[in-house]
Design a protein around this motif. Structure first.
Motif, PDB file in Angstrom:
ATOM      1  N   MET A 143      32.819  38.266  35.084  1.00 39.28           N
ATOM      2  CA  MET A 143      34.394  38.275  35.045  1.00 39.28           C
ATOM      3  C   MET A 143      34.497  39.455  33.789  1.00 39.28           C
ATOM      4  SD  MET A 143      36.143  34.404  33.730  1.00 39.28           S
ATOM      5  CE  MET A 143      35.321  34.016  32.452  1.00 39.28           C
ATOM      6  N   LYS A 144      33.652  39.542  32.804  1.00 39.49           N
ATOM      7  CA  LYS A 144      33.396  41.134  31.877  1.00 39.49           C
ATOM      8  C   LYS A 144      32.938  41.889  32.700  1.00 39.49           C
ATOM      9  CE  LYS A 144      33.306  39.677  27.504  1.00 39.49           C
ATOM     10  NZ  LYS A 144      34.503  40.125  26.718  1.00 39.49           N
ATOM     11  N   LYS A 145      32.297  41.701  33.627  1.00 33.38           N
ATOM     12  CA  LYS A 145      31.615  43.291  34.831  1.00 33.38           C
ATOM     13  C   LYS A 145      33.113  43.316  35.494  1.00 33.38           C
ATOM     14  CE  LYS A 145      27.966  44.582  36.159  1.00 33.38           C
ATOM     15  NZ  LYS A 145      27.634  45.344  35.846  1.00 33.38           N
ATOM     16  N   GLY A 146      34.019  42.548  35.628  1.00 38.90           N
ATOM     17  CA  GLY A 146      34.993  43.122  36.538  1.00 38.90           C
ATOM     18  C   GLY A 146      34.723  42.308  37.992  1.00 38.90           C
ATOM     19  N   VAL A 147      34.300  41.505  38.811  1.00 36.16           N
ATOM     20  CA  VAL A 147      34.087  40.613  40.257  1.00 36.16           C
ATOM     21  C   VAL A 147      34.554  40.079  40.449  1.00 36.16           C
ATOM     22  CG1 VAL A 147      31.423  40.278  41.041  1.00 36.16           C
ATOM     23  CG2 VAL A 147      30.867  42.166  39.914  1.00 36.16           C
ATOM     24  N   ILE A 148      34.992  39.355  38.973  1.00 37.37           N
ATOM     25  CA  ILE A 148      35.701  38.649  39.525  1.00 37.37           C
ATOM     26  C   ILE A 148      36.620  37.845  38.413  1.00 37.37           C
ATOM     27  CG2 ILE A 148      34.490  35.855  38.108  1.00 37.37           C
ATOM     28  CD1 ILE A 148      35.745  34.607  40.950  1.00 37.37           C
ATOM     29  N   SER A 149      38.239  37.850  38.130  1.00 35.80           N
ATOM     30  CA  SER A 149      39.025  38.096  37.039  1.00 35.80           C
ATOM     31  C   SER A 149      38.812  36.456  37.290  1.00 35.80           C
ATOM     32  CB  SER A 149      40.435  38.318  37.453  1.00 35.80           C
ATOM     33  OG  SER A 149      41.185  37.479  38.217  1.00 35.80           O
ATOM     34  N   ILE A 188      40.067  29.870  37.473  1.00 37.07           N
ATOM     35  CA  ILE A 188      41.052  29.518  37.521  1.00 37.07           C
ATOM     36  C   ILE A 188      41.919  28.282  38.681  1.00 37.07           C
ATOM     37  CG2 ILE A 188      44.001  28.193  36.557  1.00 37.07           C
ATOM     38  CD1 ILE A 188      40.737  28.391  34.320  1.00 37.07           C
ATOM     39  N   ALA A 189      42.075  30.082  39.875  1.00 38.07           N
ATOM     40  CA  ALA A 189      42.507  29.856  40.416  1.00 38.07           C
ATOM     41  C   ALA A 189      41.332  28.539  42.175  1.00 38.07           C
ATOM     42  CB  ALA A 189      43.314  31.094  41.712  1.00 38.07           C
ATOM     43  N   SER A 190      40.116  29.465  41.666  1.00 37.09           N
ATOM     44  CA  SER A 190      39.052  28.259  42.966  1.00 37.09           C
ATOM     45  C   SER A 190      38.800  27.532  42.080  1.00 37.09           C
ATOM     46  CB  SER A 190      37.537  29.027  42.322  1.00 37.09           C
ATOM     47  OG  SER A 190      37.995  30.856  42.837  1.00 37.09           O
ATOM     48  N   LEU A 191      39.228  26.532  40.832  1.00 35.47           N
ATOM     49  CA  LEU A 191      38.966  25.435  40.058  1.00 35.47           C
ATOM     50  C   LEU A 191      40.013  24.526  40.404  1.00 35.47           C
ATOM     51  CD1 LEU A 191      37.680  26.269  37.237  1.00 35.47           C
ATOM     52  CD2 LEU A 191      36.185  25.217  38.282  1.00 35.47           C
ATOM     53  N   VAL A 219      40.765  20.091  31.510  1.00 32.65           N
ATOM     54  CA  VAL A 219      40.632  21.502  30.914  1.00 32.65           C
ATOM     55  C   VAL A 219      40.994  22.133  31.664  1.00 32.65           C
ATOM     56  CG1 VAL A 219      38.386  22.106  31.963  1.00 32.65           C
ATOM     57  CG2 VAL A 219      38.846  22.925  28.960  1.00 32.65           C
ATOM     58  N   VAL A 220      41.129  22.387  33.161  1.00 32.20           N
ATOM     59  CA  VAL A 220      41.449  23.468  34.073  1.00 32.20           C
ATOM     60  C   VAL A 220      42.814  23.554  33.776  1.00 32.20           C
ATOM     61  CG1 VAL A 220      42.156  24.212  36.207  1.00 32.20           C
ATOM     62  CG2 VAL A 220      39.948  23.039  35.930  1.00 32.20           C
ATOM     63  N   ALA A 221      43.997  22.369  33.261  1.00 23.28           N
ATOM     64  CA  ALA A 221      45.448  22.229  33.104  1.00 23.28           C
ATOM     65  C   ALA A 221      45.716  23.231  31.747  1.00 23.28           C
ATOM     66  CB  ALA A 221      45.665  21.271  33.358  1.00 23.28           C
ATOM     67  N   LYS A 222      44.595  22.753  31.244  1.00 26.29           N
ATOM     68  CA  LYS A 222      44.691  23.228  29.477  1.00 26.29           C
ATOM     69  C   LYS A 222      44.612  24.904  29.884  1.00 26.29           C
ATOM     70  CE  LYS A 222      42.289  23.149  25.331  1.00 26.29           C
ATOM     71  NZ  LYS A 222      41.235  22.047  24.304  1.00 26.29           N
ATOM     72  N   THR A 223      43.246  25.310  30.630  1.00 28.62           N
ATOM     73  CA  THR A 223      43.102  26.896  30.397  1.00 28.62           C
ATOM     74  C   THR A 223      44.516  27.738  31.210  1.00 28.62           C
ATOM     75  OG1 THR A 223      41.520  26.047  30.477  1.00 28.62           O
ATOM     76  CG2 THR A 223      41.624  29.017  30.468  1.00 28.62           C
ATOM     77  N   LYS A 256      28.328  26.568  38.646  1.00 26.99           N
ATOM     78  CA  LYS A 256      27.305  27.425  38.991  1.00 26.99           C
ATOM     79  C   LYS A 256      27.802  27.538  40.719  1.00 26.99           C
ATOM     80  CE  LYS A 256      23.885  23.890  36.812  1.00 26.99           C
ATOM     81  NZ  LYS A 256      22.696  23.016  36.828  1.00 26.99           N
ATOM     82  N   ALA A 257      28.280  27.856  41.654  1.00 29.58           N
ATOM     83  CA  ALA A 257      28.216  27.717  42.674  1.00 29.58           C
ATOM     84  C   ALA A 257      29.154  29.143  42.789  1.00 29.58           C
ATOM     85  CB  ALA A 257      29.222  26.675  43.538  1.00 29.58           C
ATOM     86  N   LEU A 258      30.612  29.309  41.696  1.00 32.27           N
ATOM     87  CA  LEU A 258      31.240  30.982  41.167  1.00 32.27           C
ATOM     88  C   LEU A 258      30.145  31.743  40.971  1.00 32.27           C
ATOM     89  CD1 LEU A 258      34.356  29.622  39.333  1.00 32.27           C
ATOM     90  CD2 LEU A 258      34.784  30.770  41.510  1.00 32.27           C
ATOM     91  N   ALA A 259      29.100  31.399  40.558  1.00 32.97           N
ATOM     92  CA  ALA A 259      27.977  32.279  39.813  1.00 32.97           C
ATOM     93  C   ALA A 259      27.193  33.049  40.917  1.00 32.97           C
ATOM     94  CB  ALA A 259      27.137  31.676  38.336  1.00 32.97           C
ATOM     95  N   VAL A 260      26.799  31.970  41.663  1.00 34.32           N
ATOM     96  CA  VAL A 260      26.194  31.907  42.529  1.00 34.32           C
ATOM     97  C   VAL A 260      26.448  33.013  43.379  1.00 34.32           C
ATOM     98  CG1 VAL A 260      25.240  31.351  44.919  1.00 34.32           C
ATOM     99  CG2 VAL A 260      24.453  30.295  42.270  1.00 34.32           C
ATOM    100  N   GLN A 261      28.464  32.674  44.071  1.00 40.36           N
ATOM    101  CA  GLN A 261      28.939  33.887  44.456  1.00 40.36           C
ATOM    102  C   GLN A 261      29.192  35.362  44.415  1.00 40.36           C
ATOM    103  OE1 GLN A 261      32.332  31.829  46.069  1.00 40.36           O
ATOM    104  NE2 GLN A 261      33.070  33.763  47.021  1.00 40.36           N
TER     105      GLN A 261
END
Length: 469
Positions: free
Chosen positions: A258-264, A269-272, A283-287, A355-360
């Motif tokens: 996210m810091k690199k701007g690769v994903i927002s 949150i949308a992916s989760l 925690v997804v709803a809270k965020t 982890k899957a998002l990090a890999v992707q």
């Protein structure tokens, strides 16, 4: 007395009373010794996800390791608050917290440059030269003492975990050749996979990899004699360190993306929300609700993004810390009986999805892959170059690993090898069994040198050496 919390050191004087410190426990001293050590400083130029990145806001292995140490201390504190008996009489502040801080800080010290791709590159070099375990050269005669097949994995599947134990117990300069001379409890808790290469069992989470080299087998036997642990038995605190590494690899590697701007953060949150396993997580709803507050505040988009990243990181880390703590408390008896098997984060859909998002979005990023490819090429070339220098000595002086090199280039390259590593390679001739053989010591010397390099040093040194004739 045999105890998993032993604060003995190999370098202790005969009079045990002399070892006491009225101010700091010996485990606090362990953390301090690690913190001020050279290998820890080198982590600042070793890859976490983004190799040699110009953005100094993304993580290196050093910041990753400090974060793992911090998370481990937090989880240990929560577990202690829930049930202090799970730590079998160990004091939270004098023993548990500093031990967790120490093994968290140390857990990646043995990793080579360019992260796991560096490990793969080292293993691939050996895969292409399997004659090296039995013969002088690819067309040469057999060795006086070949490396047993069950130990080939130490090189074909090189791993930073056993290199960490080797680094802190031997390769750091010490008057008594004891490395940093850490306590026995800290050393054995730092062994993530409590088996040697011959006893590795794929499919079992704690034996799927090997945790120490043959060169450290005698040390491990001594640690077990003092702590009471056996082969395949993991120290209770090791489970916590492993969970913290998983949390860091999930939340914080996505944080870097996210810091690199690769994903927002909104994409995360949308992916989760779209994922069956994580859509209903509290925690997804809270965020998501917090993101709505940020949007309503009408901040500039780039500022709103950074605020959202901060909320996401804090909320998700807290949720995963709770998960790891609760699992340890629930499995505490099995952990202490050494019958527990499943890592604490294995049943967390949130951790797995992150982890899957990090890999992707991070590990599969073209920029990351390009630098890893360049790093792998440099490691391969340097291994060839250093092997030629290590092996270049008169046949009649084969047993003398420090004998004078014959070629000018090899003299120069051999002179680049750390004196710490050379000393250990020479002293290990008096070891037991295969660890004393010349070829095993040559290969350990090679991997010591290569795995100790930082990303920048690796690239610069290869640029210096590759055109030499």
């Amino acid at each position: 007395m045999t105890t998993i919390w032993s604060d003995r050191r190999a370098g202790d004087p005969a009079n045990e009373a002399e070892k006491l410190d009225d101010v700091r426990s010996r485990f606090q001293q362990d953390y301090d010794r690690l913190l001020f050590s050279t290998p820890v400083r080198r982590l600042s130029d070793k890859t976490q996800v983004w190799p040699m990145d110009e953005n100094d806001g993304v993580r290196t292995r050093l910041t990753h390791s400090h974060e793992v140490a911090n998370l481990a201390r937090s989880i240990g504190t929560r577990i202690y608050a829930a049930n202090p008996d799970l730590f079998i009489g160990a004091d939270l502040h004098q023993v548990v917290q500093p031990m967790l801080s120490a093994i968290g800080l140390a857990h990646d010290l043995g990793n080579p440059a360019f992260g796991h791709q560096g490990e793969t590159a080292i293993g691939r070099w050996f895969q292409q030269r399997q004659w090296i375990f039995t013969n002088h050269s690819d067309k040469g005669e057999g060795l006086p003492v070949a490396i047993p097949k069950e130990l080939h994995k130490e090189f074909l599947e090189f791993d930073g975990n056993p290199q960490t134990l080797r680094l802190v117990s031997k390769l750091q300069t010490n008057i008594a050749h004891l490395g940093l001379d850490l306590t026995y409890a800290t050393l054995i808790a730092a062994i993530k996979y409590p088996v040697g290469a011959p006893n590795r069992v794929k499919g079992n989470p704690i034996t799927k990899k090997y945790g120490y080299f043959e060169s450290e087998r005698t040390l491990v036997e001594m640690l077990r004699a003092v702590t009471g642990l056996k082969e395949r038995q993991r120290h209770p605190l090791t489970w916590i360190m492993e969970a913290c590494d998983d949390i860091a690899y999930s939340v914080l590697d996505v944080d870097d993306a996210m810091k690199k701007g690769v994903i927002s953060p909104d994409d995360v949150i949308a992916s989760l929300i779209a994922d069956v396993g994580t859509a209903g997580h509290a925690v997804v709803a809270k965020t998501r609700a917090k993101f709505d507050e940020v949007d309503a505040a009408s901040r500039r988009p780039e500022l709103a993004r950074d605020i959202k990243i901060g909320y996401l990181r804090a909320y998700f880390i807290d949720a995963l810390i709770d998960h790891a703590s609760d699992n340890f408390v629930a499995a505490g008896q099995a952990v202490n009986d050494f019958t527990h098997v499943a890592p604490l984060m294995d049943d967390s859909p949130l951790c797995e999805k992150l982890k899957a998002l990090a890999v992707q979005h991070a590990f599969s990023n073209p920029g990351v892959l390009r630098m890893e490819a360049r790093g792998a090429e440099a490691i391969d070339g340097l291994m060839t170059t250093f092997w030629e220098a290590i092996h270049d000595r008169p046949h009649e002086k084969f047993d003398d690993i420090l004998a004078r090199r014959s070629g000018a280039k090899n003299k120069y390259v051999f002179a680049l090898i750390s004196q710490n590593y050379l000393e250990d390679a020479s002293r290990s001739a008096s070891s037991e069994g295969i660890a004393a053989s010349v070829r095993y010591r040559e290969l350990r010397l090679l991997t010591d040198m290569i795995s100790g390099m930082t990303d920048t040093f690796t690239m610069k040194l290869w640029e210096d050496l590759k055109d030499m004739t």
